[in-house]
Each structure stands twice: as structure tokens, then as C-alpha cells.
Design a protein around this motif. Structure first.
Motif, PDB file in Angstrom:
ATOM      1  N   ALA A  66       0.833  -1.213   0.000  1.00 34.67           N
ATOM      2  CA  ALA A  66       0.000   0.000   0.000  1.00 34.67           C
ATOM      3  C   ALA A  66       0.864   1.258   0.000  1.00 34.67           C
ATOM      4  CB  ALA A  66      -0.939  -0.009   1.208  1.00 34.67           C
ATOM      5  N   ARG A  67       2.055   1.163   0.611  1.00 33.69           N
ATOM      6  CA  ARG A  67       2.960   2.327   0.579  1.00 33.69           C
ATOM      7  C   ARG A  67       3.365   2.667  -0.844  1.00 33.69           C
ATOM      8  NH1 ARG A  67       7.956   0.618   4.140  1.00 33.69           N
ATOM      9  NH2 ARG A  67       7.736  -1.038   2.615  1.00 33.69           N
ATOM     10  N   LEU A  68       3.675   1.626  -1.619  1.00 32.74           N
ATOM     11  CA  LEU A  68       4.104   1.868  -3.002  1.00 32.74           C
ATOM     12  C   LEU A  68       2.968   2.453  -3.838  1.00 32.74           C
ATOM     13  CD1 LEU A  68       6.272  -1.319  -3.702  1.00 32.74           C
ATOM     14  CD2 LEU A  68       7.075   1.033  -3.372  1.00 32.74           C
ATOM     15  N   VAL A  69       1.749   2.023  -3.548  1.00 32.70           N
ATOM     16  CA  VAL A  69       0.601   2.576  -4.277  1.00 32.70           C
ATOM     17  C   VAL A  69       0.519   4.083  -4.023  1.00 32.70           C
ATOM     18  CG1 VAL A  69      -1.922   2.568  -4.482  1.00 32.70           C
ATOM     19  CG2 VAL A  69      -0.671   0.397  -4.232  1.00 32.70           C
ATOM     20  N   VAL A  70       0.646   4.452  -2.752  1.00 33.39           N
ATOM     21  CA  VAL A  70       0.538   5.869  -2.397  1.00 33.39           C
ATOM     22  C   VAL A  70       1.736   6.654  -2.946  1.00 33.39           C
ATOM     23  CG1 VAL A  70       0.461   7.497  -0.458  1.00 33.39           C
ATOM     24  CG2 VAL A  70      -0.873   5.369  -0.374  1.00 33.39           C
ATOM     25  N   GLU A  71       2.928   6.064  -2.802  1.00 33.02           N
ATOM     26  CA  GLU A  71       4.139   6.765  -3.261  1.00 33.02           C
ATOM     27  C   GLU A  71       4.160   6.984  -4.765  1.00 33.02           C
ATOM     28  OE1 GLU A  71       6.969   4.693   0.049  1.00 33.02           O
ATOM     29  OE2 GLU A  71       7.709   4.701  -2.023  1.00 33.02           O
ATOM     30  N   THR A  72       3.808   5.930  -5.508  1.00 29.03           N
ATOM     31  CA  THR A  72       3.931   6.017  -6.971  1.00 29.03           C
ATOM     32  C   THR A  72       2.686   6.601  -7.618  1.00 29.03           C
ATOM     33  OG1 THR A  72       2.971   3.825  -7.301  1.00 29.03           O
ATOM     34  CG2 THR A  72       5.377   3.934  -7.039  1.00 29.03           C
ATOM     35  N   GLY A  73       1.577   6.563  -6.898  1.00 30.91           N
ATOM     36  CA  GLY A  73       0.321   6.979  -7.522  1.00 30.91           C
ATOM     37  C   GLY A  73      -0.226   5.951  -8.497  1.00 30.91           C
ATOM     38  N   ILE A  74       0.418   4.781  -8.559  1.00 30.31           N
ATOM     39  CA  ILE A  74      -0.071   3.712  -9.449  1.00 30.31           C
ATOM     40  C   ILE A  74      -1.069   2.855  -8.678  1.00 30.31           C
ATOM     41  CG2 ILE A  74       0.557   1.658 -10.786  1.00 30.31           C
ATOM     42  CD1 ILE A  74       3.373   2.910 -11.111  1.00 30.31           C
ATOM     43  N   LEU A  75      -2.287   2.793  -9.166  1.00 35.60           N
ATOM     44  CA  LEU A  75      -3.315   1.979  -8.507  1.00 35.60           C
ATOM     45  C   LEU A  75      -3.377   0.596  -9.134  1.00 35.60           C
ATOM     46  CD1 LEU A  75      -5.970   4.800  -8.340  1.00 35.60           C
ATOM     47  CD2 LEU A  75      -5.126   3.533  -6.338  1.00 35.60           C
ATOM     48  N   PRO A  76      -3.709  -0.407  -8.344  1.00 36.14           N
ATOM     49  CA  PRO A  76      -3.900  -1.736  -8.932  1.00 36.14           C
ATOM     50  C   PRO A  76      -4.962  -1.679 -10.032  1.00 36.14           C
ATOM     51  CG  PRO A  76      -3.948  -1.855  -6.530  1.00 36.14           C
ATOM     52  CD  PRO A  76      -3.945  -0.396  -6.894  1.00 36.14           C
ATOM     53  N   VAL A  77      -4.710  -2.398 -11.115  1.00 40.50           N
ATOM     54  CA  VAL A  77      -5.689  -2.485 -12.200  1.00 40.50           C
ATOM     55  C   VAL A  77      -6.513  -3.752 -12.002  1.00 40.50           C
ATOM     56  CG1 VAL A  77      -5.996  -2.818 -14.678  1.00 40.50           C
ATOM     57  CG2 VAL A  77      -4.293  -1.193 -13.830  1.00 40.50           C
ATOM     58  N   ILE A  78      -7.812  -3.570 -11.943  1.00 40.81           N
ATOM     59  CA  ILE A  78      -8.713  -4.699 -11.714  1.00 40.81           C
ATOM     60  C   ILE A  78      -9.517  -4.948 -12.979  1.00 40.81           C
ATOM     61  CG2 ILE A  78     -10.723  -5.443 -10.369  1.00 40.81           C
ATOM     62  CD1 ILE A  78      -9.489  -3.652  -8.074  1.00 40.81           C
ATOM     63  N   ASN A  79      -9.437  -6.168 -13.487  1.00 37.12           N
ATOM     64  CA  ASN A  79     -10.281  -6.555 -14.624  1.00 37.12           C
ATOM     65  C   ASN A  79     -11.642  -6.952 -14.084  1.00 37.12           C
ATOM     66  OD1 ASN A  79      -8.268  -6.180 -16.492  1.00 37.12           O
ATOM     67  ND2 ASN A  79      -7.618  -8.324 -16.485  1.00 37.12           N
ATOM     68  N   THR A  80     -12.681  -6.499 -14.729  1.00 41.60           N
ATOM     69  CA  THR A  80     -13.988  -6.797 -14.150  1.00 41.60           C
ATOM     70  C   THR A  80     -15.084  -6.828 -15.195  1.00 41.60           C
ATOM     71  OG1 THR A  80     -15.501  -6.201 -12.356  1.00 41.60           O
ATOM     72  CG2 THR A  80     -14.618  -4.390 -13.664  1.00 41.60           C
ATOM     73  N   GLY A  81     -16.110  -7.591 -14.901  1.00 41.66           N
ATOM     74  CA  GLY A  81     -17.330  -7.497 -15.684  1.00 41.66           C
ATOM     75  C   GLY A  81     -18.069  -6.232 -15.283  1.00 41.66           C
TER      76      GLY A  81
END
Lengths: 427, 427
Positions: B375-390
Motif C-alpha cells: 500500500a505504501r508503493l501505491v501511495v508513493e507512486t500513484g499507481i493503482l492496482p488495475v482490476i479486470n472486471t465485468g
């Protein structure tokens, strides 16, 4: 020739290959569809590759012949079988000459069940091709084994697997669309020579519900057939081979012009190719021995020279041509990583003139399979088609000892081009 | 905390996720393994995502609730069912709170059959996770449909599919190894959220021979089960989800330190995440609406906000994280070609701290699935997990109207990091 240029003829040949609709419609005894196998006066065996005599055959191919003789009960022991074979009591016919193809030795006799793939876009009589059923792995006839378990499996394929598949396939209205099956599995990491696992799973997925519901089949036979299909990851290879044969034959029967390769095959002695403009003529050179990875305990010294009609898959743009579709294969055949697979398919695009829009390869950024090898381009660029192949032990019956890639001899392409130039009256 | 640094804790959490051995061992009625569903005094429904009240639920999720009430025969018409739901006669519990996960609405009641996935590397009592069975496509409960055919299918799953799968799975010595199943299919173009076709075919391939041979099952039931599995390309999604739940729960039960994300889920209202160091606490933000491709006749205006526990797949490094494994998905979700898939997984490698050596991706040059979102890396980089979804229609029961990608709200990660810093006594 009806075409203004060789390029125009080549384009027509490739487009006809692509526009075929190979459809798996049945499994039948070979003798019921191949008259040469139904000749009371002449015992006949089909074999892979261009024409060859028994004494020229490598040990595994000779072993396969022994197995077929025992399977047909023309002899009841190896010694008698070999005598028949050595004394020219058996006629040999290339499988390619009777609308079919066979993997490895390709040895096929009257009572082998064969897949029947029909080009439903083609209303002529020459619209059907055949291939034997995959035997699975281990001790199998195609690698020259002929022990009791090999013969028993062939008998089971003749008596159970073939008839059950026939009943199941005939339940599918219009038959099984092989283009669609390849399209589905090429997006699932298959290249249809070394790797057919997705297509084989999909084949089982398509047939298992039908087989389960067949009314006139014994419960045990249903179980055995479904188990065999589940265990046989390369089952679809033989379907792809028959499809390749009907695609190339449809094109070359309709168009006898140009330099597109319409067959590539090997008999362990010679590698043969055909080009559209030279009809049925074979252009040959000595086979190479595959390069690749060996199973533990084996090395190149144990390897048989290249054999089998399975290079029909490369002839239609899959197999090694579509290496990028199956990067997992690169590790298995010892050709490196993803970028090596990419490089191989990019190279193959240099010697082919089309991409098959039916067979889109997501890992190649959605390009179609590189299709239509122009023998001129092979000679001009020096780039040979890459063929993915199993490696057979050079001693009959010891089976597969590795997997790798192999190339045809350049000589075959040079001879084909030279002959075609001569036919056209060029100097 | 037993670890010298957050990095050390994070590494331990990820390695524990990777070292689990999720094993599909059975299919059982939900009430037999989830005590909250077996409470005579309190009618209970499980739902996807973090805690939510009925009046906060989107229309499809409310529709699913109506369906479950009808399925359990707590009411016999929609009006009465809605009254019960609106009058707080039903208790709602997040599926995540009872060792399980559910796709889309995730609505699950006592008599739903659930997959049982056990971590066989884990001898504690908390070693098992559950997920409902995939219903196929079209009018299905998970998208809010509750018509007679939906209820009948659930009854068939309860009475036939569940028990038959249970019998078949119990024939597999030691159960079905889900790590192996994922390893096999990740080389066949599956990413296990949007695309599970190879794994589902392989599942059928593994079970069809067993089902065919079951002795105490009616012939018609065998046929129906095999047909259903053959028709349900996303069947394996729910297996992967249960595996994801047991992988993350094993890690977070053993280690309550660090900033690795141990759950991501959505209820159509809020997106919730957990991190290892904060145990059971949810950190939430408003859900986004997926971006992607819509089926003909639909647009973003018709789309329901993001819902479902299926983002557990991304939590364990597959789904959108492993986009490169399934380039065919990029066309389906509207995110471009092969290079876009590559870019997505490369980005995901920026916010994860490990690659799962069990799940090698040939199309990523044989790197392992990018696992362990920090979660730190998400906040630091601004890169959010990409979720594939219907993408669900926002009107209950109209089903899937497209497919796309969605990201969690950054807020959830920020809250989690802030809370953990506070817990550690940082300012």
C-alpha cells in the motif's frame, strides 16, 4: 497459367488455403476411404514423407512397419514380419499421395482409424484429408514401438476410440469447425505442432458432453475414451495435420501455379517439399537432425534424423512459424525466451506472404499466423522455415527422447525454384 | 511486531501467500461450514465487499438479495421478499468475514453450494476458504436476476452440481492442487479474473473422467453436470477466488504486520481494502465505475458501480495484475494491444514486491505473477492496482453489459497507511 505474375498466383494459392473450411466430420477405418489400403492383392503400408524404400528407412520407421504388420496379422512375430518387409511383399505408398498425413513414421495400414477432415468450402471430390489418431506418449507405433501394449492400444483405437469418436462427431451438426478450434487455442498458447494442450482440452470439452450422452456405447467405453482424451495433450495435433493437408491440397488442386510451398514432410532419410506450380512433384534433400533439449540420459547421438508429415502444420503457418503464439514451447525446445519466440515468428514473416486473419495471435500483437511460404523468399533470404518437432530415439521403440527445432535442407527449395523456372521457360 | 522493518514484515507476508497450497477438496452447502448461515434465529445473507446496509445497496445487489430470499423460501414473491429486506428482518454479513468470497453481489445464503479450498500447508483451523459456484452467464443471481430460471438453476446447483462435484473431488487423492491449475493455465492465456477459459477447460478435463465413472450418480445428472462445466468458461474464476481468499487469510492470520494488501473488494457502494498490519480493519473509499467496452446497445450510463469480491484475484497477483498473461483480454476490456498488456503488468510490478515463482508467465518472458501489493508503493507512486472486471447493468437482473478495468480509490490506501503509521506510533 491464368495469372499475370508469380506473385498473383502465389496470392491466389495462399488465399485459397486461408479460405478453406476444414471440418472434422468423422473417424473411419483407413481402408474405407483410402482404396490403396483396400487392395486384396497387395498388402500396403502408408508412410510419412516423400517416397522411400524399406531398406532406406531408419530403425524407428522400420519398427513401425513391423508393428503395422503384426497389427494387421499379416505375420504373428517380428522375424516373419521383417522377412515380409525385406522381401518386398509389402507396397509402400506415401500418405501424402492418398490425401493424408501421418506423424513421425506415419506408418498406417488398412485397419487404422483415421480422422476425416473435409473442406466444406469445396464441392469437388478432392475435398477430404485423413490422419491417424494420436496414440499418446511412451511406447507408441509412430516412434517405432511394436510390443504387445502398442498393438493392443491400436486395437482399442480401432474397436473403441474410433467408433465412439465417429458417433460423437456425427452428432455435431455440420461437423467440428477446425478453423474455429485453432483460432480459440492459438490465443491459449498452442502452436499446434509441439503444443496442442489447449486445443486438446477444448476438443474434450466439446466432445465430453456428447460422449457422455451417447446411448449405444457401453459405460466402460465412454469412461475409457474420455480418460484417453483427457490424458492425451497432443490429441489435436493429428486434427491440425489433417486440416493442414486439406487446406494445402484444396489450394494445389485448384491452382497449379506459383512458388508457394504446399507440402513439407520427412521420412527420416529425405525432406520433401512441393510447390503449387509443380503439382505433385517432390523436391528433396537429406533430412537434418533436430536441435533441441533432450530428456535426461539422452543426447544428440541418440537422435533419429527428422521424420514425419507433421511439418504440414508449418506449411499452413502454425508450428514453428507461429512460435510467438506459444512462448512456453521455447523453453521446451531449447530456443530461449519470449523474445526468441518473437524473433522466430518475425523471421517467418520474411518468407511468407500473408497473415491468416482467422488465426489471430494475441501475443504477436494480434497479427495473423504467418502463412504461405514462398520458396523464392526462402532461397533469396536464406531464411529456412523453422519446424518444431519431437525427437525420436534412433533405436526403434524407445520413443521420444527430446524436443527441438529442425529446418529443411535449402537444396529442396532451390530445386523447386529451378524446376519451376524451367517449366516457365526461364533460363 | 517481530520484524525489524516494514519491508521485512511485508516480505514475510508475501512469502506466506506464495507458500500456501490452496487445494480444492469439496463442494458443500454453505450452512454446513459457515455457522452464521446456520442460525435458526437469524436469517442471514452474505454479501460482497466491506460492510453495507440493504438500503445502501445498488439495484443489482438488492435484486440478488430478493433472489436469495426466494431461493431459501423465506418469502414466495418479490414484494414480500423486499419487505423482509427493508424491515431489517435479514442480517447482512460480509462474505469476507466468514472465510469466503463471492463474485459481483456476492449474495449467498444457507443452501448455496460452496467450493471448499483448503491450504494444505497450514495445520491451523483457519485454513479454509469458500466461494459460491459460478452460475454461467445471462440471467444470474450475481448480477441481480431473480426470475424462476435463476432460482431453478440455483436449486439444480444445490441438488445436483454441488453433490456431483463433491463426489468427484473426493475421488482425487489429496484434492485438486490449485497452484498447479493456475500454473498450467497462466501459460494458456488466462489471467483468472476476466479470462478463465483454459483453467475451466482443464478443470473439466480433470473431472470429466471421474464424473463419467461415478457409480452412484444418475446418467442424466452426469450429462447435465458435464454439459454445464463445458458451457461455463468462467467456472474456474470462483475456484481462483477461494484460493485467493485462503492465500491472503493464511498470511494475514499468521502475520499482523506491514503494509501488504490482504484484501480488495467492492460492494457497489464502497471499495474496501485490508493490509496485513491492520488485521480485520477495512479502509474504504467510494467505488469507481469500470471503464471498458460495452456490449451492443449499452453505455457507461447503464453501468452499475463496481462490485464483487473477485478483486481477491488481483490481491494475489493475477487478474489485471497479470494482464500480460492474457493479452486476448486487452481487446475484450478495451485496453489496447499486446504492448498495453505488457505496460499494465510492468506498472503492477512497480507496486508489488515479489513475483510468484509458482505462476510463471511465458508472455512476460517467464517472470512470475506480480504479487504482494504494498500500500505504501501505491501511495508513493500513484499507481493503482488495475482490476479486470465485468460490468453489471445498474438495473437488477439485466446482467452483464460489458467488461473493463477499474481501479480502487486512492483514499483507501492512504487511510490504511495513515492508520498503520499511527499504530506504529509514527507521527
Amino acid at each position: 497459367m491464368g495469372f499475370k505474375t508469380i506473385d498473383e498466383a502465389n496470392e491466389a494459392v495462399v488465399q485459397r488455403m486461408i479460405s478453406t473450411q476444414p471440418t472434422l466430420i468423422d473417424v473411419v477405418p483407413a481402408k474405407s476411404v483410402i482404396p490403396e489400403l483396400n487392395d486384396e492383392n497387395t498388402k500396403t503400408l502408408l508412410h510419412a514423407g516423400p517416397p522411400i524404400r524399406f531398406d532406406q528407412m531408419s530403425d524407428p520407421m522400420q519398427g513401425s512397419c513391423v508393428g503395422a504388420v503384426l497389427f494387421e496379422k499379416w505375420a504373428d512375430n517380428e522375424e516373419d514380419a521383417r522377412k515380409m518387409l525385406e522381401n518386398d511383399e509389402i507396397r509402400f505408398v506415401p500418405f501424402h499421395h492418398v490425401n493424408g498425413v501421418g506423424p513421425m513414421g506415419g506408418i498406417t495400414s488398412a485397419n487404422f482409424p483415421v480422422l476425416v477432415v473435409k473442406d466444406t468450402s469445396n464441392e469437388t471430390e478432392k475435398n477430404t484429408a485423413y490422419c491417424t489418431l494420436n496414440e499418446g506418449i511412451g511406447a507408441v507405433l509412430r516412434f517405432g514401438a511394436f510390443g504387445p501394449q502398442v498393438i493392443e492400444r491400436l486395437e482399442w483405437q480401432r474397436d473403441v476410440l474410433g467408433p465412439v469418436l465417429s458417433k460423437a462427431l456425427r452428432q455435431i451438426d455440420g461437423g467440428m469447425n477446425v478453423n474455429g478450434a485453432i483460432a480459440r487455442a492459438i490465443a491459449m498458447g498452442d502452436e499446434f505442432h509441439q503444443r496442442n494442450i489447449a486445443a486438446s482440452y477444448a476438443f474434450l470439452r466439446d466432445l465430453a458432453p456428447i460422449i457422455t450422452a451417447l446411448e449405444d456405447v457401453e459405460q466402460k467405453d465412454k469412461e475409457d475414451v474420455i480418460q484417453f482424451l483427457a490424458d492425451t495433450d497432443q490429441f489435436f495435433l493429428n486434427v491440425a495435420m489433417a486440416a493442414g493437408k486439406v487446406m494445402t491440397d484444396t489450394a494445389r488442386n485448384e491452382i497449379q501455379s506459383g512458388t508457394i510451398v504446399t507440402a513439407m514432410c520427412r521420412n527420416g532419410h529425405e525432406f520433401g517439399i512441393r510447390i503449387a506450380g509443380m503439382g505433385d512433384e517432390w523436391f528433396t534433400g537429406p533430412v537434418n537432425t533436430p536441435q533441441g533439449l533432450y530428456f535426461t540420459g539422452f543426447s544428440e547421438e541418440d537422435a533419429n534424423p527428422d521424420m514425419g508429415d507433421s511439418a504440414i502444420t508449418e506449411t499452413i503457418g502454425v508450428g514453428g512459424m507461429a512460435m510467438i503464439a506459444a512462448p512456453a514451447v521455447t523453453r521446451f525446445v531449447g530456443t530461449g525466451g519470449f523474445n526468441d519466440a518473437l524473433e522466430t515468428s518475425n523471421d517467418m514473416a520474411e518468407i511468407t506472404i500473408a497473415e491468416n486473419p482467422n488465426w489471430i495471435i494475441p501475443t504477436w500483437n494480434f497479427r495473423g499466423a504467418p502463412t504461405g511460404i514462398d520458396a523464392r523468399l526462402v532461397v533469396e533470404t536464406g531464411i529456412l522455415p523453422v519446424i518444431n518437432t519431437g525427437i525420436a530415439n534412433k533405436v526403434a521403440g524407445r520413443g521420444q527422447i527430446g524436443a527441438g527445432t529442425v529446418t529443411p535442407p535449402m537444396e529442396a527449395f532451390e530445386k523447386a525454384i529451378t524446376a519451376y523456372a524451367k517449366k516457365l521457360g526461364m533460363k
